[in-house]
Motif scaffolding. Structure first.
Motif, PDB file in Angstrom:
ATOM      1  N   VAL C   9      41.404  34.078  47.391  1.00 14.78           N
ATOM      2  CA  VAL C   9      42.292  35.024  46.721  1.00 14.78           C
ATOM      3  C   VAL C   9      42.205  34.727  45.226  1.00 14.78           C
ATOM      4  CG1 VAL C   9      44.659  35.803  46.439  1.00 14.78           C
ATOM      5  CG2 VAL C   9      43.824  35.132  48.708  1.00 14.78           C
ATOM      6  N   GLU C  13      44.779  38.784  37.324  1.00 15.24           N
ATOM      7  CA  GLU C  13      45.278  38.876  35.942  1.00 15.24           C
ATOM      8  C   GLU C  13      45.030  37.581  35.155  1.00 15.24           C
ATOM      9  OE1 GLU C  13      46.010  41.487  34.183  1.00 15.24           O
ATOM     10  OE2 GLU C  13      45.597  42.630  35.996  1.00 15.24           O
ATOM     11  N   VAL C  14      44.795  36.492  35.887  1.00 14.34           N
ATOM     12  CA  VAL C  14      44.502  35.218  35.225  1.00 14.34           C
ATOM     13  C   VAL C  14      42.997  35.057  35.004  1.00 14.34           C
ATOM     14  CG1 VAL C  14      44.713  32.691  35.426  1.00 14.34           C
ATOM     15  CG2 VAL C  14      46.596  34.166  36.177  1.00 14.34           C
ATOM     16  N   LYS C  16      39.263  35.417  33.880  1.00 19.72           N
ATOM     17  CA  LYS C  16      38.658  35.885  32.628  1.00 19.72           C
ATOM     18  C   LYS C  16      37.207  36.329  32.835  1.00 19.72           C
ATOM     19  CE  LYS C  16      41.546  32.813  29.854  1.00 19.72           C
ATOM     20  NZ  LYS C  16      41.586  31.400  29.484  1.00 19.72           N
ATOM     21  N   CYS C  18      34.496  34.806  33.841  1.00 20.44           N
ATOM     22  CA  CYS C  18      33.466  33.948  33.243  1.00 20.44           C
ATOM     23  C   CYS C  18      32.216  33.852  34.113  1.00 20.44           C
ATOM     24  CB  CYS C  18      34.016  32.565  32.952  1.00 20.44           C
ATOM     25  SG  CYS C  18      34.283  31.542  34.424  1.00 20.44           S
ATOM     26  N   LYS C  39      43.594  42.614  30.732  1.00 17.37           N
ATOM     27  CA  LYS C  39      43.017  42.071  29.493  1.00 17.37           C
ATOM     28  C   LYS C  39      41.594  42.565  29.275  1.00 17.37           C
ATOM     29  CE  LYS C  39      45.761  38.085  28.480  1.00 17.37           C
ATOM     30  NZ  LYS C  39      46.152  36.874  29.159  1.00 17.37           N
ATOM     31  N   TYR C  41      39.021  42.035  31.413  1.00 13.75           N
ATOM     32  CA  TYR C  41      37.993  41.190  32.028  1.00 13.75           C
ATOM     33  C   TYR C  41      37.577  41.748  33.387  1.00 13.75           C
ATOM     34  CZ  TYR C  41      39.193  37.528  28.630  1.00 13.75           C
ATOM     35  OH  TYR C  41      39.400  36.807  27.488  1.00 13.75           O
ATOM     36  N   ALA C  59      36.592  27.453  43.506  1.00 10.87           N
ATOM     37  CA  ALA C  59      37.825  26.920  42.913  1.00 10.87           C
ATOM     38  C   ALA C  59      37.525  25.679  42.079  1.00 10.87           C
ATOM     39  CB  ALA C  59      38.831  26.595  44.007  1.00 10.87           C
ATOM     40  N   CYS C  62      36.348  26.735  38.624  1.00 14.41           N
ATOM     41  CA  CYS C  62      37.140  27.758  37.918  1.00 14.41           C
ATOM     42  C   CYS C  62      37.940  27.132  36.786  1.00 14.41           C
ATOM     43  CB  CYS C  62      38.090  28.466  38.887  1.00 14.41           C
ATOM     44  SG  CYS C  62      39.159  29.644  38.037  1.00 14.41           S
ATOM     45  N   PRO C  63      37.686  27.532  35.533  1.00 16.55           N
ATOM     46  CA  PRO C  63      38.420  26.949  34.410  1.00 16.55           C
ATOM     47  C   PRO C  63      39.865  27.439  34.331  1.00 16.55           C
ATOM     48  CG  PRO C  63      36.378  28.015  33.696  1.00 16.55           C
ATOM     49  CD  PRO C  63      36.667  28.483  35.075  1.00 16.55           C
ATOM     50  N   ASP C  64      40.180  28.511  35.030  1.00 19.18           N
ATOM     51  CA  ASP C  64      41.511  29.092  34.887  1.00 19.18           C
ATOM     52  C   ASP C  64      42.387  28.923  36.127  1.00 19.18           C
ATOM     53  OD1 ASP C  64      41.607  30.370  32.122  1.00 19.18           O
ATOM     54  OD2 ASP C  64      39.644  30.965  32.894  1.00 19.18           O
ATOM     55  N   SER C  65      41.930  28.110  37.047  1.00 21.09           N
ATOM     56  CA  SER C  65      42.708  27.792  38.249  1.00 21.09           C
ATOM     57  C   SER C  65      43.288  29.040  38.890  1.00 21.09           C
ATOM     58  CB  SER C  65      43.835  26.806  37.914  1.00 21.09           C
ATOM     59  OG  SER C  65      43.265  25.618  37.420  1.00 21.09           O
ATOM     60  N   ILE C  67      41.892  30.659  41.548  1.00 22.44           N
ATOM     61  CA  ILE C  67      41.341  30.893  42.885  1.00 22.44           C
ATOM     62  C   ILE C  67      42.071  30.044  43.919  1.00 22.44           C
ATOM     63  CG2 ILE C  67      39.274  30.687  44.336  1.00 22.44           C
ATOM     64  CD1 ILE C  67      37.593  31.259  41.859  1.00 22.44           C
ATOM     65  N   THR C  68      42.511  30.693  44.979  1.00 21.25           N
ATOM     66  CA  THR C  68      43.116  30.003  46.119  1.00 21.25           C
ATOM     67  C   THR C  68      42.171  30.207  47.308  1.00 21.25           C
ATOM     68  OG1 THR C  68      45.266  30.606  45.213  1.00 21.25           O
ATOM     69  CG2 THR C  68      45.243  29.770  47.474  1.00 21.25           C
TER      70      THR C  68
END
Lengths: 270, 361, 76
Positions: C9, C13-14, C16, C18, C39, C41, C59, C62-65, C67-68
């Motif tokens: 999941v 919205e978080v 980006k 990448c 944003k 992306y 996960a 992932c730099p933006d944490s 992913i679950t």
């Protein structure tokens, strides 16, 4: 199609959860650029803090540079240090609260240029702190200028024709130098460009915090990192560039794994 | 009555720090104040109370160690002399911005640059106008005796924690090296963790418990509207300090026609000048600012309406004289006399200057 | 024979966009969506959900944490 959707629904249940963001990370969206290594390392630190159960005993010191706002993301007490001074700030905290976990989080400009003196002397004293060093060979926050670790020939905003040794000197392998200091207990260089590397880095960070608990001396973890914006490459291209160009100059692996030196080796005869 | 001893000004700073329950001292050697750290190291207070004494690699490192320890709610201090204080300016500005308490001792020597190791008061402007970047002030205490060196360490910590601001003890080489009788306070315990939590638990970084939000010690704020509010809050604090914490000594001022204003060791010389002048029939008084920030501008303004002139006597090129002029606001004459480069004027020299600049001028 | 199946999941919205998770995915489950988040992306999503084994590699990088990961065993 609906069969697949049904299958997904069946999988996504609390009892099947195998990975979720650590509660030690805040919900704030990080200000870093897409693909930035900072985010990964922040997450690993948060996961280590969570797994060791030391959220209430840990104080972080954020640097000046892109990671200045690290305090927004990891849910612990923080102090924001002046540029390069994080090891001195950490020393002050650790000396008056020796039972807390104290770590600095610094970039290459902060740790290896303006803060070189504070870095060396904190490690040389064998301060029982963890130092996390993000080396992406460029100044990210100020717009991509040359760092002490910028490679020869690497183009930055202040080396538009590439780093020239005659003008700018050599890339600084500060981690190799720090490994020579008797106060260092654990000195390692890692990376986070693929899942295996990420898992190794997490182990290194965990080990660094455990060394702090054992008061064995300074634990220093360099993470060779990317700066897509500074390097003007996509995150995926950045990882490739890092593997091709950074790793030969900054080879991965442990540089020291023991504990700070026995004082008797350095003692006067009488 | 506390214990009486004959002690050097620098040594008594160390003695008072230990006795008042200071948690940590971080410093770097520099003449003429190295005895402070030497005395602390000789006492080995870490064995008795756990007080930390650490020789840092530079004044820059010292002040940032102070930052870290102060951010942990501890009573922390450092000391240096003029060139070292310049190096500390960065950290002092950060501490003022992050609203951290600490005591900084500056045993001044002559400048600029490496200057001389002889006594001076040439850091008045640096101390009272901030000294580093940004709009901030320090509380500045100017001791004129070894007893005050002792007392101001204790007072300094009280004020630093009352207002959450760095406090500077602005001494000079004379007071630092002078030996005098001093009455020492009895040993007080360091604050326990419970006391630290009670006193500073709403801001200090002592570990985030599950029941509260994280604490962040920082001077950074990129949102201009919030940063302006932060600045306004600082200025309100300085206004409060101006209204609450002015300290001065007025000697023979009641009938005075002329008033000398002098601080620190300069004030001791001028006290003799007052006696010499009065023997000659000249009614001279002395105002000795004890707090240089907040400056005793009100009392000077009051006397401005009564006296024929002020003489500011400083071991510098004339720095405090500008604050006197601001307080006097043109109501009467304000002159300056001083020596520089480590020269300390004699009481007669000051008296001659008084005659030349005010009586005949 | 039991088969391990996974699902991820993405907090869209978080994310980006990448692309690091897409590259790290060993089963080509993930891709960047043609659509963009608020944003702008192109966020990551399961383009081939049937491929996912729940290995958590996405996960991990992932730099933006955002992913679950879930994993379950199925008999068929």
């Amino acid at each position: 199609m609906s069969e697949v959707a049904d299958r997904i629904k069946e999988i996504i249940k609390p009892e099947n959860l195998v990975y979720a963001k650590s509660p030690v990370l805040n919900d704030d969206i990080m200000h870093y650029c897409p693909g930035c290594s900072h985010g990964v390392v922040h997450r690993l630190i948060a996961e280590v803090i969570e797994e060791m159960g030391i959220q209430e005993q840990t104080i972080g010191i954020s640097p000046v540079g892109c990671a200045v706002f690290a305090y927004n993301y990891i849910d612990i007490d923080w102090q924001e240090a002046a540029h390069g001074r994080a090891p001195a700030v950490a020393t002050g905290i650790k000396r008056v609260m020796p039972d807390k976990y104290v770590f600095t989080y610094q970039g290459d400009g902060d740790l290896a240029a303006i803060g070189t003196a504070e870095t060396f002397h904190a490690v040389n004293r064998g301060e029982n702190i963890v130092m996390i060093f993000i080396n992406n060979a460029i100044y990210g926050m100020t717009g991509g200028q040359m760092a002490p670790t910028t490679l020869v020939g690497q183009v930055t905003a202040t080396t538009p024709n590439g780093r020239d040794v005659d003008l700018n000197g050599y890339p600084l392998r500060i981690t190799e130098l720090l490994a020579q200091l008797p106060g260092a207990a654990f000195v390692t260089r890692q990376s986070v460009q693929n899942p295996a590397a990420v898992r190794k880095t997490k182990k290194a960070i965990r080990k660094a915090f455990e060394i702090q608990a054992m008061k064995k001396g300074t634990a220093f973890v360099e993470v060779v990192s990317t700066c897509s914006s500074g390097w003007k490459l996509s995150p995926v291209e950045s990882n490739k560039w890092m593997e091709e160009n950074m790793f030969p100059q900054y080879p991965l692996g442990d540089l020291k794994d023991s504990s700070r030196a026995d004082a008797d080796l350095y003692r006067i005869k009488g | 009555m506390g214990e009486l001893r004959l002690m050097k000004g620098n040594e008594v700073i160390a003695e008072a720090a230990i006795r008042c329950g200071c948690d940590a001292y971080f410093g770097y050697p520099i003449t003429p104040q190295s005895e402070i750290m030497e005395t602390l190291m000789a006492h080995r207070p870490w064995e008795e109370s756990g007080m930390v004494v650490l020789q840092a690699e530079s004044e820059i490192a010292s002040i940032h160690m102070v930052y870290g320890a102060a951010g942990s709610g501890k009573r922390v201090m450092t000391s240096s002399s003029s060139p070292g204080i310049s190096l500390m300016a960065e950290g002092i500005s950060y501490m003022a911005g992050a609203e951290l308490p600490c005591v900084i001792v500056n045993v001044q020597r002559g400048g600029p640059g490496l200057g001389t190791i002889q006594p001076s008061q040439a850091d008045y402007n640096q101390a009272t106008k901030g000294g580093g970047h940004g709009d901030y002030s320090l509380i500045v205490l100017a001791p004129a005796s070894v007893q005050e060196m002792h007392d101001f360490v204790i007072l300094g910590f009280e004020l630093a924690f009352k207002y959450l601001t760095p406090v500077m003890i602005l001494a000079d080489g004379v007071i630092g090296q002078l030996m005098e009788k001093v009455e020492l306070i009895d040993q007080r315990p360091r604050w326990t963790n419970e006391q630290v939590a009670e006193i500073s638990g709403n801001w200090a970084t002592i570990g985030k418990s599950a029941s509260r939000k994280k604490h962040i010690i920082t001077s950074l704020e990129l949102d201009s509207s919030i940063m302006e509010q932060n600045n306004i809050r600082l200025q309100e604090k300085y206004s409060l300090i101006r209204s609450q914490e002015v300290r001065y000594e007025a000697i023979s001022c009641d009938d005075a026609e002329y008033i000398i204003v002098a601080f620190g060791s300069s004030a001791r010389i001028c006290q003799k000048t007052v006696q010499i002048a009065r023997k000659k029939g000249v009614k001279v008084g002395l105002i000795r600012p004890i707090t240089l920030f907040p400056f005793p501008e009100k009392i000077i303004a009051e006397y401005a309406a009564k006296v024929k002139g002020f003489l500011s006597v400083e071991f510098n090129a004339g720095q405090m004289v500008n604050d006197i002029r601001l307080a006097v606001n043109g109501k009467t004459k304000v002159e300056y006399f001083g020596r520089m480069g480590g020269i300390v004027p004699t009481p007669d020299e000051v008296e001659t200057a008084l005659e030349q600049k005010l009586l005949r001028g | 024979m039991a088969k391990v199946r996974g699902a991820v999941v993405v907090d869209t919205e978080v994310c980006k966009g990448c692309n690091l998770c897409v590259v790290a995915c060993p089963t080509q489950t993930l891709a960047l969506n043609r659509n963009v988040n608020n944003k702008g992306y192109h966020y990551s999503y399961m383009e081939n959900p049937e491929n996912c084994t729940g290995c958590t590699n996405c996960a991990a990088v992932c730099p933006d944490s955002c992913i679950t990961v879930y994993r379950a065993k199925f008999e068929n």
